[in-house]
Motif scaffolding. Structure first.
Motif, PDB file in Angstrom:
ATOM      1  N   ALA A 205       0.846  -1.203   0.000  1.00 31.06           N
ATOM      2  CA  ALA A 205       0.000   0.000   0.000  1.00 31.06           C
ATOM      3  C   ALA A 205       0.876   1.246   0.000  1.00 31.06           C
ATOM      4  CB  ALA A 205      -0.933  -0.011   1.210  1.00 31.06           C
ATOM      5  N   ARG A 206       1.340   1.628  -1.173  1.00 33.27           N
ATOM      6  CA  ARG A 206       2.273   2.758  -1.279  1.00 33.27           C
ATOM      7  C   ARG A 206       1.586   4.078  -0.911  1.00 33.27           C
ATOM      8  NH1 ARG A 206       6.528   0.333  -3.640  1.00 33.27           N
ATOM      9  NH2 ARG A 206       6.085  -1.438  -5.031  1.00 33.27           N
ATOM     10  N   LEU A 207       0.307   4.243  -1.295  1.00 28.87           N
ATOM     11  CA  LEU A 207      -0.408   5.470  -0.970  1.00 28.87           C
ATOM     12  C   LEU A 207      -0.536   5.634   0.536  1.00 28.87           C
ATOM     13  CD1 LEU A 207      -2.039   7.966  -1.761  1.00 28.87           C
ATOM     14  CD2 LEU A 207      -4.060   6.503  -1.970  1.00 28.87           C
ATOM     15  N   MET A 208      -0.858   4.543   1.248  1.00 33.61           N
ATOM     16  CA  MET A 208      -0.981   4.609   2.700  1.00 33.61           C
ATOM     17  C   MET A 208       0.353   4.956   3.344  1.00 33.61           C
ATOM     18  SD  MET A 208      -4.156   4.120   3.152  1.00 33.61           S
ATOM     19  CE  MET A 208      -4.235   3.944   4.918  1.00 33.61           C
ATOM     20  N   ASN A 209       1.439   4.424   2.811  1.00 32.84           N
ATOM     21  CA  ASN A 209       2.763   4.748   3.337  1.00 32.84           C
ATOM     22  C   ASN A 209       3.060   6.231   3.187  1.00 32.84           C
ATOM     23  OD1 ASN A 209       3.362   2.130   4.142  1.00 32.84           O
ATOM     24  ND2 ASN A 209       4.214   1.571   2.153  1.00 32.84           N
ATOM     25  N   ASN A 210       2.664   6.824   2.046  1.00 29.85           N
ATOM     26  CA  ASN A 210       2.883   8.257   1.838  1.00 29.85           C
ATOM     27  C   ASN A 210       2.065   9.083   2.832  1.00 29.85           C
ATOM     28  OD1 ASN A 210       4.584   7.668  -0.295  1.00 29.85           O
ATOM     29  ND2 ASN A 210       2.994   7.879  -1.853  1.00 29.85           N
ATOM     30  N   LEU A 211       0.812   8.659   3.067  1.00 33.04           N
ATOM     31  CA  LEU A 211      -0.036   9.387   4.021  1.00 33.04           C
ATOM     32  C   LEU A 211       0.518   9.292   5.431  1.00 33.04           C
ATOM     33  CD1 LEU A 211      -3.590   8.382   2.715  1.00 33.04           C
ATOM     34  CD2 LEU A 211      -2.452  10.584   2.446  1.00 33.04           C
ATOM     35  N   VAL A 212       1.030   8.121   5.799  1.00 35.06           N
ATOM     36  CA  VAL A 212       1.630   7.958   7.131  1.00 35.06           C
ATOM     37  C   VAL A 212       2.836   8.870   7.286  1.00 35.06           C
ATOM     38  CG1 VAL A 212       2.868   6.345   8.617  1.00 35.06           C
ATOM     39  CG2 VAL A 212       0.769   5.629   7.486  1.00 35.06           C
ATOM     40  N   GLU A 213       3.635   8.968   6.225  1.00 39.39           N
ATOM     41  CA  GLU A 213       4.817   9.829   6.273  1.00 39.39           C
ATOM     42  C   GLU A 213       4.435  11.288   6.509  1.00 39.39           C
ATOM     43  OE1 GLU A 213       8.660  11.003   3.446  1.00 39.39           O
ATOM     44  OE2 GLU A 213       7.237   9.451   2.822  1.00 39.39           O
ATOM     45  N   LYS A 214       3.377  11.771   5.819  1.00 39.63           N
ATOM     46  CA  LYS A 214       2.915  13.144   6.024  1.00 39.63           C
ATOM     47  C   LYS A 214       2.340  13.329   7.417  1.00 39.63           C
ATOM     48  CE  LYS A 214       1.928  14.020   1.140  1.00 39.63           C
ATOM     49  NZ  LYS A 214       0.894  14.363   0.126  1.00 39.63           N
ATOM     50  N   TRP A 215       1.610  12.320   7.892  1.00 44.13           N
ATOM     51  CA  TRP A 215       1.015  12.422   9.227  1.00 44.13           C
ATOM     52  C   TRP A 215       2.087  12.469  10.308  1.00 44.13           C
ATOM     53  CZ3 TRP A 215       0.830   8.880  13.399  1.00 44.13           C
ATOM     54  CH2 TRP A 215      -0.075   9.210  14.397  1.00 44.13           C
ATOM     55  N   LEU A 216       3.165  11.696  10.139  1.00 43.91           N
ATOM     56  CA  LEU A 216       4.238  11.679  11.133  1.00 43.91           C
ATOM     57  C   LEU A 216       4.998  13.008  11.160  1.00 43.91           C
ATOM     58  CD1 LEU A 216       5.724   8.079  10.833  1.00 43.91           C
ATOM     59  CD2 LEU A 216       4.483   9.054  12.762  1.00 43.91           C
ATOM     60  N   LYS A 217       5.078  13.692  10.007  1.00 43.04           N
ATOM     61  CA  LYS A 217       5.714  15.011  10.009  1.00 43.04           C
ATOM     62  C   LYS A 217       4.946  15.981  10.885  1.00 43.04           C
ATOM     63  CE  LYS A 217       7.961  14.762   5.460  1.00 43.04           C
ATOM     64  NZ  LYS A 217       8.018  15.332   4.090  1.00 43.04           N
ATOM     65  N   ASN A 218       3.635  15.827  10.933  1.00 43.96           N
ATOM     66  CA  ASN A 218       2.806  16.699  11.754  1.00 43.96           C
ATOM     67  C   ASN A 218       2.696  16.202  13.189  1.00 43.96           C
ATOM     68  OD1 ASN A 218       1.226  19.146  11.445  1.00 43.96           O
ATOM     69  ND2 ASN A 218      -0.544  17.913  12.027  1.00 43.96           N
ATOM     70  N   ASN A 219       3.023  14.914  13.425  1.00 46.02           N
ATOM     71  CA  ASN A 219       2.936  14.318  14.764  1.00 46.02           C
ATOM     72  C   ASN A 219       4.211  13.530  15.059  1.00 46.02           C
ATOM     73  OD1 ASN A 219      -0.182  14.683  15.555  1.00 46.02           O
ATOM     74  ND2 ASN A 219      -0.029  14.126  13.396  1.00 46.02           N
ATOM     75  N   PRO A 220       5.347  14.189  15.146  1.00 50.63           N
ATOM     76  CA  PRO A 220       6.613  13.455  15.334  1.00 50.63           C
ATOM     77  C   PRO A 220       6.674  12.693  16.644  1.00 50.63           C
ATOM     78  CG  PRO A 220       6.922  15.830  15.642  1.00 50.63           C
ATOM     79  CD  PRO A 220       5.546  15.653  15.100  1.00 50.63           C
ATOM     80  N   SER A 221       5.898  13.119  17.651  1.00 51.27           N
ATOM     81  CA  SER A 221       5.928  12.441  18.945  1.00 51.27           C
ATOM     82  C   SER A 221       5.342  11.039  18.877  1.00 51.27           C
ATOM     83  CB  SER A 221       5.164  13.259  19.981  1.00 51.27           C
ATOM     84  OG  SER A 221       3.808  13.405  19.614  1.00 51.27           O
ATOM     85  N   GLN A 222       4.557  10.739  17.811  1.00 53.64           N
ATOM     86  CA  GLN A 222       3.907   9.427  17.690  1.00 53.64           C
ATOM     87  C   GLN A 222       4.809   8.395  17.015  1.00 53.64           C
ATOM     88  OE1 GLN A 222       0.891   9.000  19.042  1.00 53.64           O
ATOM     89  NE2 GLN A 222       0.877  11.138  19.647  1.00 53.64           N
ATOM     90  N   LYS A 223       5.986   8.790  16.566  1.00 53.28           N
ATOM     91  CA  LYS A 223       6.860   7.882  15.832  1.00 53.28           C
ATOM     92  C   LYS A 223       7.353   6.756  16.728  1.00 53.28           C
ATOM     93  CE  LYS A 223      10.890   7.805  12.797  1.00 53.28           C
ATOM     94  NZ  LYS A 223      11.990   8.583  12.213  1.00 53.28           N
ATOM     95  N   ARG A 224       7.421   5.547  16.171  1.00 53.19           N
ATOM     96  CA  ARG A 224       7.914   4.397  16.921  1.00 53.19           C
ATOM     97  C   ARG A 224       9.407   4.531  17.216  1.00 53.19           C
ATOM     98  NH1 ARG A 224       4.247   1.576  13.334  1.00 53.19           N
ATOM     99  NH2 ARG A 224       2.784   0.240  14.464  1.00 53.19           N
ATOM    100  N   ALA A 225       9.856   3.803  18.228  1.00 51.92           N
ATOM    101  CA  ALA A 225      11.286   3.773  18.547  1.00 51.92           C
ATOM    102  C   ALA A 225      12.046   3.088  17.411  1.00 51.92           C
ATOM    103  CB  ALA A 225      11.511   3.036  19.863  1.00 51.92           C
TER     104      ALA A 225
END
Length: 526
Positions: A205-225
């Motif tokens: 799911a390449r589109l979902m991966n791109n959306l996750v990447e954008k979401w993590l830029k806005n929520n860096p605190s949610q990133k996994r270890a």
């Protein structure tokens, strides 16, 4: 007094004075300020004064927002004079439910703004007040990205998708590592973890991966270890060998051919034979030891040799989702269809219940039929969202929506109440109708404008309703309450409009709204 929280919505909360070093806000009565909204966490947030500096700690699940940015559960941020704090996301609640404050320091100067002048809300000039109002309106781009959080979750690990994959044909998304582990534990790669649909193929799911990447830029605190990310990359067999998982059709055809050869000699040639006959359908039998057996049509039972060897029906395999547990005196069999909980995604049996059965088991919303595990399992991993509630428990949150139907009808109801609490309407309908089983929620073209489907559901105190539909139900309770008082209250005695609650003229013509009653069903249709 050390600081103030100036309310931005008098309907949801008054202004607060902070007069202690640790000031707590939440739904629990032990907080310094109790908020009764059921979407507020028990201990939602705390404001602390430490070394001449104020900090805010977010302990909530639904979110605390500072100047339009989500803080994140467990995170701690510095707050300064003039900051805007929202208890809930403003785009997901009605205007009268928004809980927001402006933080004003009285005696402590923020260490980051030594030159700031301490001001109060009453001292703001017109330009400053406009700036405060502008801060309430979030940046649309960031809002849309924040809202993606719920849609970018994996239903196996309940965290954001990492190296996402999509299952065909149901189109459910999972982390590549999570699905790899799931498939590794299955004897056959044949079912989706969420809906149990047979898997035909798996795609990256390449589109979902791109959306996750954008979401993590806005929520860096949610990133996994980093260590967890490395572990998931190692476990993601699908990304390492994608060709193996692209198509399971060949495997299915082989299995079907084997089954066809095994059962072919037992197929009946009787023209009257009907495998949909109720006599051959699944009948659940619970023996005294609470073991579940299935009495079902089995072609092998027509073989006399097998009948001699097998005198008793063997117990079926236990459900993988429920691990053999008995819930509400029911135990799943191995072919039971399951559906994900709308709150946490945990699988529960998809049972077709009528309204009376659902009132006992409380598995899904009586209006929209969305499933929830809160009452079925007795708990929910995300029960703080209050996705499902009982009608008898919504009284404390009962509120007449601002400008209900139109501003004229809204003022008529307020004048009728004469300053009394709004939940008097709920208590009256509970006592005289709902408790007696005489109240029905009706959704049709007479009571709703362009309804998607007609609904007529009996409402009792134990009827389950989801958090989205409970507002629709409360509006309908107010609607029926006014109709009950039509002939006993002069305020409601105006002539009914032919188009009733669905009238469009009432919103643009105040003379029409004053002349006619619109708390009634539509009787004329163009």
């Amino acid at each position: 007094m050390l600081a103030q929280l100036i309310t931005l919505n008098n309907q949801s909360s008054e202004s607060l004075n902070i007069n202690k070093a640790i000031f707590k806000i939440g739904r629990d009565p032990t907080n310094d300020k109790q908020l009764l909204d059921n979407k507020v966490s028990s201990f939602h947030l705390s404001i602390e004064l430490d070394e001449m500096q104020f900090t805010l700690i977010d302990n909530s699940s639904n979110g605390t927002f500072l100047n339009g940015k989500r803080i994140g559960k467990g995170n701690k941020v510095i707050i300064r004079n003039g900051d805007i704090i929202h208890i809930l996301p403003v785009e997901k609640v009605q205007k009268n439910e928004i809980i927001g404050f402006q933080f004003i320091t009285e005696k402590i100067t923020d260490s980051r703004l030594n030159s700031d002048k301490i001001t109060s809300k009453s001292q703001l000039n017109n330009n400053q007040q406009k700036d405060v109002n502008d801060e309430i309106q979030y940046n649309n781009h960031n809002d849309y990205i924040d809202e993606l959080g719920d849609e970018l979750q994996c239903n196996i690990c309940n965290d954001y998708l990492f190296e996402a994959v999509t299952i065909n044909p149901c189109n459910h998304h999972f982390c590549g590592a999570c699905l790899s582990n799931w498939l590794g534990n299955q004897k056959q790669h044949n079912d989706c973890p969420n809906c149990r649909t047979k898997i035909k193929s798996i795609m990256i799911a390449r589109l979902m991966n791109n959306l996750v990447e954008k979401w993590l830029k806005n929520n860096p605190s949610q990133k996994r270890a980093d260590s967890l990310i490395d572990k998931m990359k190692q476990e993601n067999i699908i990304y390492k060998n994608p060709n193996y998982y692209l198509n399971f059709e060949k495997e299915y055809k082989q299995n079907e051919q084997i089954q066809q050869n095994d059962y072919e000699e037992f197929l009946s040639n009787d023209e009257n034979f009907d495998d949909n006959n109720p006599d051959f359908q699944q009948n659940e039998i619970l023996n005294p030891n609470n073991f579940l057996f299935v009495q079902a049509f089995n072609p092998q039972l027509f073989n006399p040799l097998i009948q001699q060897q097998q005198q008793v029906v063997q117990p079926i395999q236990t459900c993988k989702s429920c691990n053999g547990q008995v819930w509400k005196q029911y135990q799943c069999h191995d072919i039971q269809i399951h559906i994900g909980c709308s709150s946490c995604g945990r699988l529960i049996p998809k049972r077709l219940l009528n309204d009376e059965e659902n009132e006992q088991l409380q598995m899904f919303c009586c209006i929209c039929k969305v499933y929830d595990c809160k009452f079925y399992y007795g708990d929910c991993t995300k029960a703080n969202l209050n996705k499902l509630m009982l009608v008898k428990d919504i009284g404390n949150n009962f509120q007449i929506p601002l400008n209900f139907i139109n501003d004229v009808e809204y003022n008529r109801i307020l004048n009728h109440l004469q300053g009394k609490q709004h939940n008097i309407i709920y208590e009256f309908m509970m006592e005289h109708y709902i408790n007696k089983g005489d109240f029905y929620f009706e959704q049709n073209k007479s009571t709703f404008n362009f309804p998607l489907q007609d609904i007529n559901v009996k409402i009792t105190p134990n009827t389950p309703v989801c958090w989205q539909c409970h507002k629709k139900l409360m509006n309908f309770i107010i609607f029926r309450y006014v109709q009950c008082w039509k002939y006993d209250e002069a305020l409601f005695s105006s002539t009914d409009c032919f188009y009733g609650i669905n009238c469009r003229t009432q919103h643009r013509n105040k003379f029409h709204a004053n002349k006619y009653n619109h708390v009634c069903e539509q009787t004329k249709f163009d």
